[in-house]
Design an enzyme around this catalytic site. Structure first.
Site, PDB file in Angstrom:
ATOM      1  N   ASN A 265     -36.793 -24.393 -50.564  1.00  0.00           N
ATOM      2  CA  ASN A 265     -37.961 -24.244 -51.426  1.00  0.00           C
ATOM      3  C   ASN A 265     -38.668 -22.944 -51.080  1.00  0.00           C
ATOM      4  OD1 ASN A 265     -37.704 -26.743 -52.803  1.00  0.00           O
ATOM      5  ND2 ASN A 265     -38.524 -27.812 -51.023  1.00  0.00           N
TER       6      ASN A 265
ATOM      7  N   VAL B 275     -44.162 -25.929 -45.793  1.00  0.00           N
ATOM      8  CA  VAL B 275     -44.133 -25.310 -44.464  1.00  0.00           C
ATOM      9  C   VAL B 275     -43.601 -23.886 -44.624  1.00  0.00           C
ATOM     10  CG1 VAL B 275     -43.218 -25.412 -42.131  1.00  0.00           C
ATOM     11  CG2 VAL B 275     -43.793 -27.539 -43.335  1.00  0.00           C
TER      12      VAL B 275
ATOM     13  N   ARG C  82     -34.466 -33.848 -37.754  1.00  0.00           N
ATOM     14  CA  ARG C  82     -34.650 -34.731 -38.896  1.00  0.00           C
ATOM     15  C   ARG C  82     -36.004 -34.501 -39.564  1.00  0.00           C
ATOM     16  NH1 ARG C  82     -30.346 -37.832 -39.226  1.00  0.00           N
ATOM     17  NH2 ARG C  82     -29.376 -38.583 -37.307  1.00  0.00           N
ATOM     18  N   ASP C  83     -35.991 -34.531 -40.899  1.00  0.00           N
ATOM     19  CA  ASP C  83     -37.228 -34.432 -41.665  1.00  0.00           C
ATOM     20  C   ASP C  83     -38.046 -35.713 -41.420  1.00  0.00           C
ATOM     21  OD1 ASP C  83     -38.064 -32.665 -44.470  1.00  0.00           O
ATOM     22  OD2 ASP C  83     -39.105 -34.554 -44.064  1.00  0.00           O
ATOM     23  N   ILE C  84     -39.365 -35.546 -41.230  1.00  0.00           N
ATOM     24  CA  ILE C  84     -40.188 -36.750 -40.965  1.00  0.00           C
ATOM     25  C   ILE C  84     -40.391 -37.598 -42.217  1.00  0.00           C
ATOM     26  CG2 ILE C  84     -41.666 -36.554 -38.915  1.00  0.00           C
ATOM     27  CD1 ILE C  84     -43.687 -35.084 -40.677  1.00  0.00           C
TER      28      ILE C  84
ATOM     29  N   HIS D  71     -32.971 -27.413 -46.192  1.00  0.00           N
ATOM     30  CA  HIS D  71     -32.858 -28.871 -46.232  1.00  0.00           C
ATOM     31  C   HIS D  71     -31.377 -29.241 -46.364  1.00  0.00           C
ATOM     32  CE1 HIS D  71     -37.193 -29.888 -47.273  1.00  0.00           C
ATOM     33  NE2 HIS D  71     -37.180 -28.615 -47.614  1.00  0.00           N
TER      34      HIS D  71
ATOM     35  N   HIS E  33     -36.703 -22.760 -44.038  1.00  0.00           N
ATOM     36  CA  HIS E  33     -35.886 -23.891 -43.602  1.00  0.00           C
ATOM     37  C   HIS E  33     -34.926 -24.294 -44.709  1.00  0.00           C
ATOM     38  CE1 HIS E  33     -39.718 -25.346 -45.262  1.00  0.00           C
ATOM     39  NE2 HIS E  33     -39.036 -26.359 -45.760  1.00  0.00           N
TER      40      HIS E  33
HETATM   41  P1  AMP Z   1     -40.850 -27.721 -48.041  1.00  0.00           P
HETATM   42  O1  AMP Z   1     -41.748 -26.718 -47.343  1.00  0.00           O
HETATM   43  O2  AMP Z   1     -41.404 -28.220 -49.323  1.00  0.00           O
HETATM   44  O3  AMP Z   1     -39.443 -27.228 -48.197  1.00  0.00           O
HETATM   45  O4  AMP Z   1     -40.752 -29.020 -47.146  1.00  0.00           O
HETATM   46  C1  AMP Z   1     -41.197 -29.116 -45.829  1.00  0.00           C
HETATM   47  C2  AMP Z   1     -40.527 -30.314 -45.226  1.00  0.00           C
HETATM   48  O5  AMP Z   1     -40.868 -30.360 -43.853  1.00  0.00           O
HETATM   49  C3  AMP Z   1     -40.938 -31.647 -45.844  1.00  0.00           C
HETATM   50  O6  AMP Z   1     -39.774 -32.337 -46.294  1.00  0.00           O
HETATM   51  C4  AMP Z   1     -41.637 -32.372 -44.698  1.00  0.00           C
HETATM   52  O7  AMP Z   1     -41.407 -33.762 -44.713  1.00  0.00           O
HETATM   53  C5  AMP Z   1     -41.031 -31.697 -43.480  1.00  0.00           C
HETATM   54  N1  AMP Z   1     -41.861 -31.694 -42.295  1.00  0.00           N
HETATM   55  C6  AMP Z   1     -43.157 -31.282 -42.206  1.00  0.00           C
HETATM   56  N2  AMP Z   1     -43.591 -31.395 -40.937  1.00  0.00           N
HETATM   57  C7  AMP Z   1     -42.537 -31.869 -40.206  1.00  0.00           C
HETATM   58  C8  AMP Z   1     -42.357 -32.193 -38.835  1.00  0.00           C
HETATM   59  N3  AMP Z   1     -43.343 -32.059 -37.943  1.00  0.00           N
HETATM   60  N4  AMP Z   1     -41.147 -32.653 -38.439  1.00  0.00           N
HETATM   61  C9  AMP Z   1     -40.150 -32.813 -39.333  1.00  0.00           C
HETATM   62  N5  AMP Z   1     -40.251 -32.517 -40.643  1.00  0.00           N
HETATM   63  C10 AMP Z   1     -41.430 -32.062 -41.077  1.00  0.00           C
END
Ligand code: AMP
Ligand code: ZN
Length: 115
Positions: free
Chosen positions: A88, A97, A30-32, A103, A101
């Site tokens: 993204n 990040v 799950r996304d935090i 979403h 990944h």
């Molecule tokens: P993006 O790189 O913009 O596609 O999004 C990175 C996603 O990772 C964001 O929606 C964050 O909320 C999520 N995220 C970052 N760190 C963590 C974590 N430790 N556990 C879960 N989700 C995370």
């Protein structure tokens, strides 16, 4: 594995996450900071920075992420209602990040895509 990569740490079980599914190639958690009722991230265990770092030979791994996303959608009960898969890539897309990944976003009516 880059020592600072939070998603590599989650894949290795060295950082906390609510893991919904895992196998030898991928892990889903799950996304935090969820943007919808269901917001799950599907990642390969292997560190790939972004779509820009994808190479020939990665096709089956990337296809596998979509198969995992479909499993997640079924597990979350959102498959029939519909959901969004999003990757993204780079600064203009707001990638935060740099471990590739997918979403999986759903569980509610989503606003239409905006640039
Ligand atoms: P993006 O790189 O913009 O596609 O999004 C990175 C996603 O990772 C964001 O929606 C964050 O909320 C999520 N995220 C970052 N760190 C963590 C974590 N430790 N556990 C879960 N989700 C995370
Ligand atoms: Zn990583």
């Amino acid at each position: 594995m880059p020592p600072t990569c939070i998603f590599c740490k989650i894949a290795a079980g060295e950082a906390p996450a609510t893991v919904l599914y895992q196998d030898e190639l991928a892990i889903a958690f799950r996304d935090i900071h969820p943007v919808a009722q269901t917001h799950v991230l599907v990642i390969p265990r292997r560190h790939i920075e972004s779509v820009n770092a994808v190479e020939a030979g990665d096709e089956s791994l990337l296809g596998h992420l979509i198969v995992v996303a479909r499993k997640i959608a079924e597990m979350e009960g959102i498959a029939a209602g519909g959901y969004r898969l999003l990757v993204n890539t780079g600064p203009n897309a707001g990638q935060v990040v740099y471990h590739i990944h997918l979403h999986v976003i759903g569980g509610q009516r989503l606003r239409h895509m905006q640039g």
